[in-house]
Design a protein around this motif. Structure first.
Motif, PDB file in Angstrom:
ATOM      1  N   LEU A  38     -37.890  -3.240   1.019  1.00 15.95           N
ATOM      2  CA  LEU A  38     -38.591  -2.119   1.621  1.00 15.95           C
ATOM      3  C   LEU A  38     -39.926  -1.990   0.899  1.00 15.95           C
ATOM      4  O   LEU A  38     -40.034  -1.343  -0.130  1.00 15.95           O
ATOM      5  N   ARG A  39     -40.928  -2.683   1.452  1.00 14.65           N
ATOM      6  CA  ARG A  39     -42.240  -2.682   0.809  1.00 14.65           C
ATOM      7  C   ARG A  39     -43.296  -2.731   1.890  1.00 14.65           C
ATOM      8  O   ARG A  39     -43.556  -1.741   2.549  1.00 14.65           O
ATOM      9  N   SER A  40     -43.928  -3.888   2.096  1.00 16.36           N
ATOM     10  CA  SER A  40     -44.883  -4.002   3.198  1.00 16.36           C
ATOM     11  C   SER A  40     -44.166  -4.111   4.540  1.00 16.36           C
ATOM     12  O   SER A  40     -44.746  -3.862   5.590  1.00 16.36           O
ATOM     13  N   ASN A  41     -42.894  -4.471   4.504  1.00 17.04           N
ATOM     14  CA  ASN A  41     -42.014  -4.428   5.666  1.00 17.04           C
ATOM     15  C   ASN A  41     -40.654  -3.920   5.205  1.00 17.04           C
ATOM     16  O   ASN A  41     -40.288  -4.069   4.038  1.00 17.04           O
ATOM     17  N   ALA A  42     -39.916  -3.336   6.142  1.00 18.02           N
ATOM     18  CA  ALA A  42     -38.495  -3.118   5.911  1.00 18.02           C
ATOM     19  C   ALA A  42     -37.782  -4.353   6.461  1.00 18.02           C
ATOM     20  O   ALA A  42     -37.936  -4.691   7.634  1.00 18.02           O
ATOM     21  N   ALA A  57     -47.199  -1.525   8.404  1.00 17.73           N
ATOM     22  CA  ALA A  57     -48.655  -1.418   8.581  1.00 17.73           C
ATOM     23  C   ALA A  57     -48.999  -0.978   9.996  1.00 17.73           C
ATOM     24  O   ALA A  57     -48.452  -1.504  10.973  1.00 17.73           O
ATOM     25  N   PRO A  58     -49.928  -0.043  10.156  1.00 10.86           N
ATOM     26  CA  PRO A  58     -50.304   0.418  11.496  1.00 10.86           C
ATOM     27  C   PRO A  58     -50.905  -0.676  12.368  1.00 10.86           C
ATOM     28  O   PRO A  58     -50.837  -0.590  13.589  1.00 10.86           O
ATOM     29  N   THR A  59     -51.499  -1.709  11.765  1.00  8.02           N
ATOM     30  CA  THR A  59     -52.154  -2.768  12.543  1.00  8.02           C
ATOM     31  C   THR A  59     -51.231  -3.944  12.853  1.00  8.02           C
ATOM     32  O   THR A  59     -51.672  -4.936  13.416  1.00  8.02           O
ATOM     33  N   ALA A  60     -49.957  -3.836  12.486  1.00  8.45           N
ATOM     34  CA  ALA A  60     -49.053  -4.974  12.623  1.00  8.45           C
ATOM     35  C   ALA A  60     -48.930  -5.474  14.055  1.00  8.45           C
ATOM     36  O   ALA A  60     -48.864  -6.683  14.297  1.00  8.45           O
ATOM     37  N   GLY A  97     -43.770   2.775  18.838  1.00  6.83           N
ATOM     38  CA  GLY A  97     -45.047   2.383  18.261  1.00  6.83           C
ATOM     39  C   GLY A  97     -44.974   1.491  17.052  1.00  6.83           C
ATOM     40  O   GLY A  97     -46.011   1.103  16.501  1.00  6.83           O
ATOM     41  N   VAL A  98     -43.784   1.137  16.585  1.00  5.73           N
ATOM     42  CA  VAL A  98     -43.624   0.285  15.405  1.00  5.73           C
ATOM     43  C   VAL A  98     -43.203  -1.111  15.858  1.00  5.73           C
ATOM     44  O   VAL A  98     -42.346  -1.268  16.740  1.00  5.73           O
ATOM     45  N   HIS A 270     -48.862   0.711  -1.974  1.00  2.00           N
ATOM     46  CA  HIS A 270     -48.280   1.913  -2.570  1.00  2.00           C
ATOM     47  C   HIS A 270     -49.037   3.169  -2.172  1.00  2.00           C
ATOM     48  O   HIS A 270     -48.445   4.248  -2.099  1.00  2.00           O
ATOM     49  N   ILE A 271     -50.328   3.053  -1.891  1.00  2.00           N
ATOM     50  CA  ILE A 271     -51.067   4.183  -1.322  1.00  2.00           C
ATOM     51  C   ILE A 271     -50.498   4.509   0.057  1.00  2.00           C
ATOM     52  O   ILE A 271     -50.280   5.672   0.408  1.00  2.00           O
ATOM     53  N   ARG A 272     -50.228   3.476   0.844  1.00  6.43           N
ATOM     54  CA  ARG A 272     -49.724   3.674   2.204  1.00  6.43           C
ATOM     55  C   ARG A 272     -48.310   4.262   2.216  1.00  6.43           C
ATOM     56  O   ARG A 272     -47.969   5.087   3.063  1.00  6.43           O
ATOM     57  N   ASN A 273     -47.470   3.845   1.270  1.00  6.33           N
ATOM     58  CA  ASN A 273     -46.057   4.218   1.306  1.00  6.33           C
ATOM     59  C   ASN A 273     -45.676   5.365   0.375  1.00  6.33           C
ATOM     60  O   ASN A 273     -44.521   5.797   0.390  1.00  6.33           O
ATOM     61  N   ALA A 274     -46.602   5.863  -0.425  1.00  6.29           N
ATOM     62  CA  ALA A 274     -46.244   6.773  -1.520  1.00  6.29           C
ATOM     63  C   ALA A 274     -45.465   8.005  -1.064  1.00  6.29           C
ATOM     64  O   ALA A 274     -44.509   8.416  -1.729  1.00  6.29           O
ATOM     65  N   HIS A 275     -45.837   8.611   0.063  1.00  7.34           N
ATOM     66  CA  HIS A 275     -45.157   9.852   0.428  1.00  7.34           C
ATOM     67  C   HIS A 275     -43.859   9.612   1.185  1.00  7.34           C
ATOM     68  O   HIS A 275     -43.142  10.570   1.495  1.00  7.34           O
ATOM     69  N   GLY A 276     -43.508   8.349   1.446  1.00  3.64           N
ATOM     70  CA  GLY A 276     -42.249   8.062   2.113  1.00  3.64           C
ATOM     71  C   GLY A 276     -41.304   7.209   1.303  1.00  3.64           C
ATOM     72  O   GLY A 276     -40.172   6.975   1.720  1.00  3.64           O
ATOM     73  N   ASP A 277     -41.739   6.765   0.121  1.00  5.73           N
ATOM     74  CA  ASP A 277     -40.949   5.819  -0.665  1.00  5.73           C
ATOM     75  C   ASP A 277     -40.998   6.212  -2.141  1.00  5.73           C
ATOM     76  O   ASP A 277     -42.063   6.186  -2.763  1.00  5.73           O
TER      77      ASP A 277
END
Length: 304
Positions: A38-42, A57-60, A97-98, A270-277
């Motif tokens: 569980l990092r850049s992808n689950a 990632a939103p651009t995936a 959307g994912v 970690h900036i992207r995931n900090a509030h969820g992980d």
């Protein structure tokens, strides 16, 4: 634009919901799925066995069609890359959307892969011609970090945001001046030893192609050298990597600047995931502190 998994309270809970929906959509049983990463992808392993990758990632959604096409092309040309599960049509599958993709499972041996094997595979990869696929150009490796900072400012303190913004601008200018050798090549983009899997029959397979691009070979090489600086690779590991590849990046005049760029790049997820992980919330301050203070503290790849 695709919704980010990190946009909810719990990254793991959201990933589990999407796994259920995606598997129902393609007729797979998600029960008993094992969370591998569980990092850049689950990343989940189903009982089938199939690997399910849920993009954070939103651009995936924009990038994944090319990722799927490149790995199929490499497989057709005999390169040992992970393969999409092609009995599942119309990938990526979109769930609220994912973007979700499905991959053939690699039954792994307990024998770890080596940096020598990684060096040889990258040497072979960089010798390939550009595939007949529309790929992004790796001309701004800090673009994703810049976007993460803009989209998730709450992950950092005001002082950290100000420092990071200035540092991104400075290192982006340094990137433009780097004396890259040779024309752009097919690059993996995240060529780290943890993405090299040993099949139980002994051969190794390179996975996680989400960052594949046309760009400077040096970007693929710097990951192993950065691994010594931050993630516990030994001097022997790096020397073996350089010998196997046939070139030692430490002799290149742009080496120190590229190390600094790679170091900064490594805070983006970690900036992207900090509030969820919870792990990202713990790891992000550690990395930011060492960057700002200029120390070479050891960083963590997973919870300790």
């Amino acid at each position: 634009m695709a919704e980010s998994l990190a946009g909810v309270a719990s990254l793991a809970d959201r990933a589990q919901q999407i796994l259920h929906t995606a598997c129902q959509t393609v007729g797979l049983d998600h029960r008993g799925a094992e969370l591998l990463r569980l990092r850049s992808n689950a990343v989940y392993k189903l009982k089938d066995p199939i690997i399910v990758r849920i993009a954070t990632a939103p651009t995936a959604a924009e990038r994944l069609p090319a990722v799927l096409a490149v790995t199929r092309w490499l497989d057709q040309h005999g390169f040992p890359a992970v393969r999409p599960a092609d009995h599942i049509a119309d990938q990526p599958v979109m769930c609220t959307g994912v973007a979700v993709t499905f991959w053939d499972y690699v039954p792994c041996s307990d024998v770890p892969s080596t940096t020598s094997e990684l060096g040889r595979l990258l040497r072979d990869l960089h010798a390939y011609p550009a595939p007949p696929i529309s790929l992004r150009s790796l001309d701004d490796p800090l673009a994703s970090l810049r976007a993460n900072l803009r989209q998730h400012p709450e992950s950092l303190t005001p002082g950290e945001r100000d420092w990071l913004s200035h540092r991104i601008n400075d290192l982006t200018e340094q990137w433009k001046q780097l004396p890259f050798a040779g024309p752009p090549a097919l690059v993996h983009g995240d060529a780290w030893i943890d993405n090299l899997f040993r099949h139980h029959d002994g051969h190794v397979v390179l996975g996680d192609w989400d960052s594949v691009a046309l760009g400077p070979r040096e970007w693929d090489l710097i990951h192993s050298y950065h691994g010594q600086a931050r993630f516990g690779l030994s001097q022997r590991d790096v020397d073996s990597f350089a010998t196997a590849y046939g070139y030692d990046l430490r002799t290149w005049p742009g080496y120190e600047a590229l190390q600094r760029i790679r170091d900064l790049y490594a805070v983006g997820i970690h900036i992207r995931n900090a509030h969820g992980d919870p792990f990202s919330r713990q790891e992000l301050p550690r990395r930011m502190r060492s960057l700002i203070e200029g120390t070479t503290d050891r960083w963590h790849m997973k919870p300790t």
